[in-house]
Design an enzyme around this catalytic site. Structure first.
Site, PDB file in Angstrom:
ATOM      1  N   GLU A 181     -23.103  -2.006 -20.234  1.00  0.00           N
ATOM      2  CA  GLU A 181     -22.109  -1.542 -19.260  1.00  0.00           C
ATOM      3  C   GLU A 181     -22.781  -1.034 -17.988  1.00  0.00           C
ATOM      4  OE1 GLU A 181     -19.111   1.054 -20.971  1.00  0.00           O
ATOM      5  OE2 GLU A 181     -18.741   1.995 -19.024  1.00  0.00           O
ATOM      6  N   LYS A 190     -16.082   8.784 -25.872  1.00  0.00           N
ATOM      7  CA  LYS A 190     -16.629   7.439 -25.621  1.00  0.00           C
ATOM      8  C   LYS A 190     -17.649   7.528 -24.487  1.00  0.00           C
ATOM      9  CE  LYS A 190     -16.828   3.072 -23.953  1.00  0.00           C
ATOM     10  NZ  LYS A 190     -17.435   2.615 -22.706  1.00  0.00           N
ATOM     11  N   ASP A 230     -30.140   3.667 -35.817  1.00  0.00           N
ATOM     12  CA  ASP A 230     -28.916   3.098 -36.377  1.00  0.00           C
ATOM     13  C   ASP A 230     -27.705   3.658 -35.623  1.00  0.00           C
ATOM     14  OD1 ASP A 230     -26.697   2.535 -37.937  1.00  0.00           O
ATOM     15  OD2 ASP A 230     -27.718   2.891 -39.846  1.00  0.00           O
ATOM     16  N   HIS A 250     -18.069   2.665  -9.926  1.00  0.00           N
ATOM     17  CA  HIS A 250     -18.214   1.430 -10.715  1.00  0.00           C
ATOM     18  C   HIS A 250     -18.307   0.229  -9.798  1.00  0.00           C
ATOM     19  CE1 HIS A 250     -16.673   2.628 -14.977  1.00  0.00           C
ATOM     20  NE2 HIS A 250     -17.772   3.234 -14.609  1.00  0.00           N
TER      21      HIS A 250
HETATM   22  C1  MEV Z   1     -16.235   4.513 -19.569  1.00  0.00           C
HETATM   23  O1  MEV Z   1     -17.166   3.724 -20.262  1.00  0.00           O
HETATM   24  C2  MEV Z   1     -16.316   5.954 -20.006  1.00  0.00           C
HETATM   25  C3  MEV Z   1     -15.267   6.877 -19.389  1.00  0.00           C
HETATM   26  O2  MEV Z   1     -13.968   6.396 -19.673  1.00  0.00           O
HETATM   27  C4  MEV Z   1     -15.465   8.241 -20.020  1.00  0.00           C
HETATM   28  C5  MEV Z   1     -14.383   9.262 -19.671  1.00  0.00           C
HETATM   29  O3  MEV Z   1     -13.253   8.898 -19.339  1.00  0.00           O
HETATM   30  O4  MEV Z   1     -14.706  10.468 -19.757  1.00  0.00           O
HETATM   31  C6  MEV Z   1     -15.386   6.948 -17.906  1.00  0.00           C
END
Ligand code: MEV
Length: 753
Positions: A402, A585, A601, A699
């Site tokens: 990513e 995430k 792992d 991004h």
């Molecule tokens: C994207 O890979 C991760 C985010 O969605 C994390 C978040 O919203 O805190 C930007």
């Protein structure tokens, strides 16, 4: 860098505080957080009095011998003495005096590693330190120069030998008080209350004598018992001094640490003048220290400083400068130069970076890793910059598909660096092996089965120990057996195992399988599964960071507004599992990328992190953010860290091996601390963007760079094309190709004109 690189350790008192001022013997040990001195390309921006005084001492020494004057003052790094923005009381100014003197002497050709050189260095550093600090016993300077463990009485220094059986740990008791004022208050009490003062001193002096006797005692048990009594007596003396002088020597936190240590059979006392800061703990085993560390963190939020080791080497020349993770403009360099920059920063041979060329994991090697191999999947691996954890710099290899993850982590690490860097602690490397037992038609109910197993705990632990003698030899091994009643017909037996630097899956599974028949025989219940638990909640890593608002400000966003926005974003995740999942995430974007790069792992990591996030029955954020009383942003993360540095792909995969070398980590705990720091940084980067301009702008600009490179832009064209692409509002590959064509046409005609 040219010229010598010199380092000296910090120090901690083991016994003899206060009494040493009245001529009693103190025992002081060198601890392996080190000050480093090296030549500075220009005069360092901040030169302390100690540095000036050390320079003056060496100048006079060289002049007396008709030798040329020393060069300018060196740069001194004392990062290892800091926990974030807070300095721990490990005698950094004495270490600075020793390091600067050592550097200047080494530059003048004096051999500082030998006994004579160290004697000269001690004399000069002591004089300089005394001049700059106005007094002091000199014990700290002596320890920084000579290293090891020393006895110190009336300015005389002699080596002390610590017995083999003794393990020493240090606990962080919080903010230090001004200890200089403590000594003044105690001295005043000596005049106003001479008799009780004399009694307190008698205790402190006697404690020091008993302690020395314990160090030279016969058997470990008697000696440890004597040492425990010496420490108790010392603390009694300190309490009397506290009552007499009003100096808060034994703070409530210190008293709590002493009490918890006593509960687990260990002896603890403040190291130094007290008032907070450092507590020293004496134990006969690392395992007992780990039990204390675990209990202090879980029940009291107090941390054992597990990385601090006693008896460190003294003043010495170093071969390598400490790693510096600030490589400005790394992303702008062509790939080959970037590799060279990373290799140089880590003092690694660039030839070893060939494993990063595609095809480094050969098909044959791949065949040995999994089954039915048809090829190799390649992913980019990048290096995140600016990371500083517990005063040590790390360049962090990250493998992820990513865009923006590496850049965002580097950027956030830079902000956190502005607040002193990350502060990290680890639970002991304890993992859990589970054995499932079901009742079937056993006549014994759950309570009876639990009773049978618990009564045999000692023997079961012994049996588990025999399975992995090598692990036991490395200081690990089984630590506890716990039985959990899951329902009236199902039990789970947990074997808690210290896995040291291994992730431990194989160790744990073997232990579970070995113990299972014994458990079945004992309980009369039937064995089911025998496997580790990936909810590694006994092996967590805890990282905190503090960031000044000024470091968070961006394009029209005031820093304190950004703090508020991030705190509100944290609350959103704390209140809502839907948001918490995305929040986490973002954390795992960073953690997984390091887990993958180091051959660990990542499925185990993921399973552990999310199970932990939901451990109290509701899914929660792994990291949270608050605003401190001073307006700074404060973040913290706790996350299970089932990772290893030995065995598995970490060992087999050539890129993973290089990644570990780039990191320079020496233990799985240290590696886990870097991983959790990257998780916290990734979270900060995401929340800062989300709470301000939104995530897409950043991004898109990174995406634009990727498209620019894809269109064939090189060198400065990349930046120019990315900017034009963003301005065009159409971030697509065809558009990038068209703009590049235009750009080159314009440049060509400008050159012809
Ligand atoms: C994207 O890979 C991760 C985010 O969605 C994390 C978040 O919203 O805190 C930007």
């Amino acid at each position: 860098m040219s010229g010598p690189l010199v380092s000296a350790p910090g120090k901690a008192f083991l016994i003899g505080e206060y009494a040493v001022l009245e001529g009693a013997t103190a025992v002081v040990t060198a601890v392996d957080c080190r000050a480093h001195a090296q030549r500075s390309p220009s005069r360092p921006s901040h030169v302390t009095e100690v540095v000036e005084a050390a320079h003056a001492s060496v100048s006079a020494y060289l002049k007396d011998r008709g030798l040329p004057s020393p060069g300018p003052v060196p740069t001194v790094d004392t990062g290892g003495f800091r926990l974030g923005s807070r300095k721990i009381g490990l005698g950094s100014s004495a270490a600075v005096a020793a390091t600067v003197v050592g550097f200047l002497l080494a530059q003048a050709g004096v051999e500082i590693g030998g006994v004579d050189g160290r004697k000269v260095a001690y004399g000069l550093a002591r004089e300089a330190h005394r001049r700059a600090q106005g007094g002091g016993s000199g014990a700290d300077v002596a320890t920084s120069v000579f290293g090891g463990t020393l006895r110190f009485a009336d300015g005389e220094v002699s080596p002390a030998t610590l017995p083999q059986w003794l393990r020493i740990g240090f606990v962080d008791a919080g903010a230090p008080a001004s200890t200089a004022s403590f000594v003044r208050l105690v001295r005043e009490a000596a005049v106003t209350d001479p008799d009780p003062y004399a009694q307190a001193m008698a205790d402190l002096r006697g404690a020091s004598e008993d302690f020395l006797a314990a160090l030279g005692g016969d058997g470990p048990s008697e000696s440890f018992a004597l040492l425990g009594r010496a420490v108790e007596r010392h603390n009694r003396g300190l309490r009397s001094l506290q009552n007499l002088s009003g100096a808060p020597i034994l703070t409530p936190t210190i008293e709590r640490i002493i009490a918890v240590a006593a509960e687990v059979g260990l002896a603890a006392k403040p190291s130094g003048a007290g008032g907070g800061d450092l507590v020293v703990v004496f134990s006969r085993s690392q395992a007992a220290l780990d039990v204390l560390g675990d209990r202090l963190r879980r029940d009291h939020g107090i941390d054992l400083l597990a990385a601090l080791k006693a008896g460190a080497d003294g003043l010495r020349l170093e071969r390598h400068a400490p790693r510096c993770s600030r490589i400005a403009g790394l992303f702008r360099l062509p790939l080959a130069d970037r590799r060279r920059a990373v290799a140089a920063a880590c003092d690694l041979d660039i030839a070893g970076f060939d494993v990063l060329d595609s095809g480094a994991l050969g098909l044959e090697q791949a065949e040995h890793l999994i089954e039915n191999v048809i090829g190799v999947l390649e992913l980019p691996i990048g290096v995140a910059t600016n990371f500083r954890v517990n005063g040590v710099d790390y360049l962090v290899p990250m493998s992820v598909e990513e865009a923006s993850v590496v850049a965002a982590a580097s950027n956030a690490a830079k902000m956190i660096r502005a607040g002193g860097g990350f502060v990290a602690h680890s639970d002991p490397p304890w993992m859990i092996a589970q054995i499932q037992l079901t009742r079937g038609d056993s006549p014994h109910d759950a309570a009876a089965a639990v009773g049978q197993i618990e009564a045999e705990r000692g023997n079961l632990l012994q049996l588990a120990e025999v399975v992995h003698p090598r692990l036991v030899a490395r200081g690990g091994g089984p630590r506890a057996i716990e039985v959990r009643v899951l329902s009236e017909d199902m039990l789970a037996v947990h074997v808690v195992v210290d896995c040291r630097d291994a992730m431990g899956a194989n160790l744990l599974n073997t232990i579970a399988e070995t113990l299972a028949p014994r458990l079945q025989a004992l309980s009369g219940w039937t064995v089911g599964l025998r496997i580790l638990s990936n909810l590694a909640d006994r092996r967590r890593t805890h990282v905190t960071a503090r960031i000044p608002p000024s470091a968070l400000a961006s394009r029209g966003w005031d820093g304190s507004k950004v703090v508020d926005g991030i705190v509100s974003a944290s609350r959103f995740a704390e209140l809502d599992p839907y948001r918490a999942a995305t929040h986490n995430k973002g954390i795992m974007n960073g953690i997984d990328a390091v887990v993958l790069a180091t051959g660990n792992d990542w499925r185990a990591m993921e399973a552990g992190a999310h199970a932990y996030a939901a451990q109290d029955g509701r899914y929660r954020p792994l990291a949270i953010w608050r605003k401190g009383a001073d307006g700074w942003l404060e973040g913290q993360i706790s996350v299970p860290m089932a990772i290893g540095m030995v065995g598995g792909a970490t060992h087999v995969h050539p890129v993973a091996r290089l990644a570990i070398e780039i990191l320079g980590c020496r233990s799985s705990a240290e590696l886990g601390q870097v991983m959790a720091a990257v998780g916290l940084a990734s979270n900060l980067a995401a929340l800062r963007a989300l709470a301000t301009e939104g995530i897409q702008r950043g991004h898109m600009s990174l995406h634009a760079r990727t498209l620019a490179v894809g269109a064939g832009a090189v060198g400065p064209e990349i930046e120019a094309l990315s900017a034009l692409l963003i301005d065009s509002g159409e971030i697509k590959q065809e558009r990038a190709t068209a703009i590049l064509r235009e750009l080159r046409k314009t440049e060509k005609s400008a050159a012809q004109a």
